[in-house]
Design a protein around this motif. Sequence first.
Motif, PDB file in Angstrom:
ATOM      1  N   LEU A  31      32.719   4.851   3.959  1.00  0.00           N
ATOM      2  CA  LEU A  31      31.684   5.639   4.638  1.00  0.00           C
ATOM      3  C   LEU A  31      30.543   4.768   5.153  1.00  0.00           C
ATOM      4  N   ALA A  36      33.025   7.611  12.336  1.00  0.00           N
ATOM      5  CA  ALA A  36      32.806   9.038  12.052  1.00  0.00           C
ATOM      6  C   ALA A  36      33.104   9.313  10.581  1.00  0.00           C
ATOM      7  N   PRO A  37      32.084   9.697   9.812  1.00  0.00           N
ATOM      8  CA  PRO A  37      32.298   9.964   8.382  1.00  0.00           C
ATOM      9  C   PRO A  37      33.407  10.993   8.130  1.00  0.00           C
ATOM     10  N   GLU A  38      33.525  11.977   9.022  1.00  0.00           N
ATOM     11  CA  GLU A  38      34.555  13.008   8.795  1.00  0.00           C
ATOM     12  C   GLU A  38      35.964  12.424   8.832  1.00  0.00           C
ATOM     13  N   SER A  39      36.157  11.345   9.609  1.00  0.00           N
ATOM     14  CA  SER A  39      37.462  10.681   9.643  1.00  0.00           C
ATOM     15  C   SER A  39      37.771  10.021   8.303  1.00  0.00           C
ATOM     16  N   ILE A  41      36.622  10.978   5.398  1.00  0.00           N
ATOM     17  CA  ILE A  41      36.920  12.054   4.444  1.00  0.00           C
ATOM     18  C   ILE A  41      38.374  12.498   4.582  1.00  0.00           C
ATOM     19  N   VAL A  42      38.842  12.617   5.828  1.00  0.00           N
ATOM     20  CA  VAL A  42      40.251  12.982   6.061  1.00  0.00           C
ATOM     21  C   VAL A  42      41.171  11.941   5.416  1.00  0.00           C
ATOM     22  N   LYS A  45      41.072  12.226   1.617  1.00  0.00           N
ATOM     23  CA  LYS A  45      41.793  13.420   1.149  1.00  0.00           C
ATOM     24  C   LYS A  45      43.298  13.201   1.209  1.00  0.00           C
ATOM     25  N   ASP A  82      32.379  11.958  -0.989  1.00  0.00           N
ATOM     26  CA  ASP A  82      32.312  12.473   0.383  1.00  0.00           C
ATOM     27  C   ASP A  82      30.961  12.256   1.045  1.00  0.00           C
ATOM     28  N   GLN A  83      30.059  11.567   0.361  1.00  0.00           N
ATOM     29  CA  GLN A  83      28.787  11.178   0.986  1.00  0.00           C
ATOM     30  C   GLN A  83      28.206   9.954   0.282  1.00  0.00           C
TER      31      GLN A  83
END
Length: 254
Positions: A31, A36-39, A41-42, A45, A82-83
Amino acid sequence: MKTKKYMNNEKFITGMTMKDGAELENGNMALHTCDAPESIIVNRKKLATSLNCTIDDFVCANQTHSANMHKVTLHDRGRGADQLDTAISDTDALYTYEPNLLLCTFTADCVPVIFYNEADGLVGVIHSGWQGTVKEITLKVFKHLIEVEQCNPTDLHIQIGAALSQEKFEVDEDVYLKFKAFGYADNFIYYNNQTNKYHIDNQQTVKKQCEIAGIPSEQITIDQTCTFVSPDGFSHREDNKSGRHLSYIMRKVH
């Protein structure tokens, strides 16, 4: 998702994610350096699913090339998962006796050290870039485990993950002198007359630190993959905006 599984048995699962062009951001797991942080996280996961856990089981630190360590408890579950702002601060080594927590360390040329104790279920990870190696983080962690946690060093098993090779790890005299000062790293250094650079084997130096702590050398394994040369490697030296590998260990109890 490309992952090296160093071990997967009824007790422990340990490995290292690799660069993978089929994944978001090439499989980057960090992170703190991403588009992109959301990438990320994906990706995390997806890793969690492959390990039969959830992202909430991850425990991550904010690594600072320190010699600081943290004993992970169940209260730390999910920190940094996640953060960034929930990660364990200013820490480069994590260890725990708790089961079903995925301890994580992030590297792109630095040496990841993954360890476990078959006798008491202790597991841990260490991030040892050259600065961490110079601070002897690995030796300090194992001395702490032996002295404070009453850990028998002959029960410890070490996996040293993929990192920058000696051929690609070239340094100037200032860094060379720090390694030279150890008195035990001379065999892991050579000088290149053409470039006037010193080449250091950081993995072998870290292995030596494990041995000095009393861990039998036959219980230490080194992944020879060079993160600079391998197409599966993230290399900060090659690209200072590079992604990061995630090296992990979990003691499984169902």
